[in-house]
Motif scaffolding. Structure first.
Motif, PDB file in Angstrom:
ATOM      1  N   ILE A   1      32.960  24.433 -59.887  1.00 24.72           N
ATOM      2  CA  ILE A   1      32.204  25.389 -60.204  1.00 24.72           C
ATOM      3  C   ILE A   1      34.199  25.982 -60.871  1.00 24.72           C
ATOM      4  O   ILE A   1      34.524  26.725 -61.849  1.00 24.72           O
ATOM      5  N   GLY A   2      35.126  24.405 -60.798  1.00 26.76           N
ATOM      6  CA  GLY A   2      36.455  24.637 -61.538  1.00 26.76           C
ATOM      7  C   GLY A   2      35.732  24.713 -63.108  1.00 26.76           C
ATOM      8  O   GLY A   2      36.801  24.953 -64.254  1.00 26.76           O
ATOM      9  N   GLU A   3      34.847  24.164 -63.586  1.00 25.13           N
ATOM     10  CA  GLU A   3      34.664  23.448 -64.857  1.00 25.13           C
ATOM     11  C   GLU A   3      33.868  24.929 -64.932  1.00 25.13           C
ATOM     12  O   GLU A   3      34.038  24.831 -66.726  1.00 25.13           O
ATOM     13  N   LEU A   4      33.474  25.430 -64.821  1.00 19.86           N
ATOM     14  CA  LEU A   4      32.421  26.757 -65.295  1.00 19.86           C
ATOM     15  C   LEU A   4      33.635  27.959 -65.450  1.00 19.86           C
ATOM     16  O   LEU A   4      33.276  28.121 -66.310  1.00 19.86           O
ATOM     17  N   VAL A   5      34.256  28.345 -64.197  1.00 19.47           N
ATOM     18  CA  VAL A   5      35.215  29.341 -64.317  1.00 19.47           C
ATOM     19  C   VAL A   5      37.091  28.539 -65.135  1.00 19.47           C
ATOM     20  O   VAL A   5      37.110  28.237 -63.128  1.00 19.47           O
ATOM     21  N   LYS A   6      37.771  28.288 -65.609  1.00 23.18           N
ATOM     22  CA  LYS A   6      38.606  28.322 -65.946  1.00 23.18           C
ATOM     23  C   LYS A   6      39.750  28.811 -65.106  1.00 23.18           C
ATOM     24  O   LYS A   6      40.896  27.351 -64.551  1.00 23.18           O
ATOM     25  N   PRO A   7      39.657  29.592 -64.593  1.00 22.93           N
ATOM     26  CA  PRO A   7      40.710  30.088 -64.568  1.00 22.93           C
ATOM     27  C   PRO A   7      40.896  29.350 -63.189  1.00 22.93           C
ATOM     28  O   PRO A   7      41.940  29.039 -62.202  1.00 22.93           O
ATOM     29  N   VAL A   8      39.727  28.878 -62.125  1.00 20.83           N
ATOM     30  CA  VAL A   8      39.342  28.325 -60.659  1.00 20.83           C
ATOM     31  C   VAL A   8      40.325  27.045 -61.395  1.00 20.83           C
ATOM     32  O   VAL A   8      41.367  26.445 -59.902  1.00 20.83           O
ATOM     33  N   LYS A   9      39.617  26.226 -62.128  1.00 18.70           N
ATOM     34  CA  LYS A   9      40.542  24.944 -62.237  1.00 18.70           C
ATOM     35  C   LYS A   9      41.883  25.363 -62.378  1.00 18.70           C
ATOM     36  O   LYS A   9      42.538  24.353 -61.736  1.00 18.70           O
ATOM     37  N   ASP A  10      42.665  26.535 -63.371  1.00 17.20           N
ATOM     38  CA  ASP A  10      43.768  26.562 -63.563  1.00 17.20           C
ATOM     39  C   ASP A  10      44.964  26.616 -62.205  1.00 17.20           C
ATOM     40  O   ASP A  10      45.555  25.941 -62.069  1.00 17.20           O
ATOM     41  N   VAL A  11      43.938  27.121 -61.269  1.00 17.64           N
ATOM     42  CA  VAL A  11      44.610  27.604 -59.718  1.00 17.64           C
ATOM     43  C   VAL A  11      44.916  26.127 -59.049  1.00 17.64           C
ATOM     44  O   VAL A  11      45.238  25.952 -58.761  1.00 17.64           O
TER      45      VAL A  11
ATOM     46  N   HIS B   1      44.159  19.104 -60.014  1.00 18.42           N
ATOM     47  CA  HIS B   1      43.583  20.078 -59.794  1.00 18.42           C
ATOM     48  C   HIS B   1      42.268  18.834 -58.319  1.00 18.42           C
ATOM     49  O   HIS B   1      42.298  19.076 -57.235  1.00 18.42           O
ATOM     50  N   TRP B   2      42.567  17.683 -59.085  1.00 16.12           N
ATOM     51  CA  TRP B   2      41.581  16.232 -57.775  1.00 16.12           C
ATOM     52  C   TRP B   2      42.491  15.999 -56.581  1.00 16.12           C
ATOM     53  O   TRP B   2      41.743  16.275 -55.545  1.00 16.12           O
ATOM     54  N   ILE B   3      43.924  16.505 -56.600  1.00 18.61           N
ATOM     55  CA  ILE B   3      44.863  16.538 -55.094  1.00 18.61           C
ATOM     56  C   ILE B   3      44.838  17.463 -54.933  1.00 18.61           C
ATOM     57  O   ILE B   3      44.356  17.037 -53.732  1.00 18.61           O
ATOM     58  N   THR B   4      44.187  18.679 -55.356  1.00 23.88           N
ATOM     59  CA  THR B   4      43.922  20.202 -54.771  1.00 23.88           C
ATOM     60  C   THR B   4      43.081  19.801 -53.713  1.00 23.88           C
ATOM     61  O   THR B   4      42.436  19.898 -52.944  1.00 23.88           O
ATOM     62  N   LYS B   5      41.493  19.718 -54.529  1.00 21.36           N
ATOM     63  CA  LYS B   5      39.965  19.301 -54.620  1.00 21.36           C
ATOM     64  C   LYS B   5      40.372  18.114 -53.181  1.00 21.36           C
ATOM     65  O   LYS B   5      39.522  18.436 -51.827  1.00 21.36           O
ATOM     66  N   SER B   6      41.227  16.977 -52.884  1.00 23.23           N
ATOM     67  CA  SER B   6      41.343  16.445 -51.504  1.00 23.23           C
ATOM     68  C   SER B   6      41.668  16.641 -50.792  1.00 23.23           C
ATOM     69  O   SER B   6      41.349  16.508 -49.668  1.00 23.23           O
ATOM     70  N   VAL B   7      42.958  17.163 -51.092  1.00 28.06           N
ATOM     71  CA  VAL B   7      43.638  18.096 -49.576  1.00 28.06           C
ATOM     72  C   VAL B   7      42.600  19.565 -49.172  1.00 28.06           C
ATOM     73  O   VAL B   7      42.545  18.808 -48.129  1.00 28.06           O
TER      74      VAL B   7
END
Lengths: 98, 157
Positions: free
Chosen positions: A23-33, A41-47
């Protein structure tokens, strides 16, 4: 902690990493958040994956599984991992080629 | 120079993979002593994989993104980052959860695994998946490192 809680937590943690990634790759604002939340983004996904896992591992339904029940749960874990790996591979190959 | 964190990350990951291969072997023909040993080894393997996650994650966030990623993306092998590294960095997150699951099965069913054939088989299967995914991640890491080295060689002329 019970096996059914940890197995279910593992399944949802794996699905959440895969879901957030695609979803983060498809919807840029999600990755930005995701990136803004911790600086990467990787740390947030891990947490978030750890939070999902711990929430289910600590608060999930407590149940002692039978031999067959534990087997079925383990197979669900295995299927979740294999499907998510294939999904990530397919998605990034598609992203690269498109 | 190769950053030492890459070696630490890879070594810890390999130790984790070996630990779950050990768990698999112990469960082939389980006895009380073998199950007890498998439980300890699975716990150690889980710790190794978590430490590998942390060391690899620190390197990825602190160095890879600013130093290696641009180099690979500008090279003739941008897929090494855009496909291989992207897949690797996310699949890696699965391993500690799988390891925790195997550890929890061995802790909760340690007295029943000799009788519970299905649970034992499942634990062996998940252990094999951990080993296979770890080896796959090592291979993906090799591809990324090779692409980075090739990009550096081209840049140096």
């Amino acid at each position: 902690m019970k096996v059914n809680r940890i197995g279910t937590g593992a399944i949802w943690a794996i699905i959440s990493v895969t879901g957030m990634t695609i979803i983060g790759e498809l919807v840029k604002p999600v990755k930005d958040v995701l990136a803004a939340a911790t600086g990467h983004h990787w740390i947030t996904k891990s947490v978030l994956a750890v939070i999902v896992f711990l929430l289910i591992a600590v608060t999930g339904r407590k149940k002692t599984l039978s031999d067959k029940g534990a087997y079925v749960l383990g197979m669900k874990v295995a299927v979740a991992v294999i499907v998510c790996i294939i999904a990530l591979f397919a998605f990034f190959v598609w992203e690269f080629l498109k | 120079m190769v950053h030492p964190l890459i070696g630490i990350h890879a070594a810890l990951g390999e130790l984790g993979a070996m630990a779950f291969l050990w768990v698999f072997v112990e469960l082939l023909n389980p006895t009380e002593a073998r199950i007890r040993r498998a439980k300890k080894v699975a716990f150690a393997g889980t710790v190794f994989l978590v430490l590998s996650w942390m060391s690899g994650g620190y390197y990825y966030v602190a160095y890879y993104g600013s130093l290696v990623k641009p180099l690979i993306k500008e090279s003739v092998q941008p897929w090494a980052h855009q496909v291989i590294m992207e897949v690797k960095e996310h699949i890696f997150l699965f391993l500690p959860f799988l390891a925790a699951f195997v550890s929890s099965v061995l802790a909760e069913y340690k007295d029943k695994l000799e009788k519970y054939a299905k649970t034992r088989r499942m634990t062996m299967w998940v252990s094999v998946i951990i080993v296979a995914v770890s080896l796959m991640i090592a291979a993906l890491g090799y591809v990324v490192s090779t692409a980075a080295r090739a990009a550096l060689e081209v840049k140096a002329g």
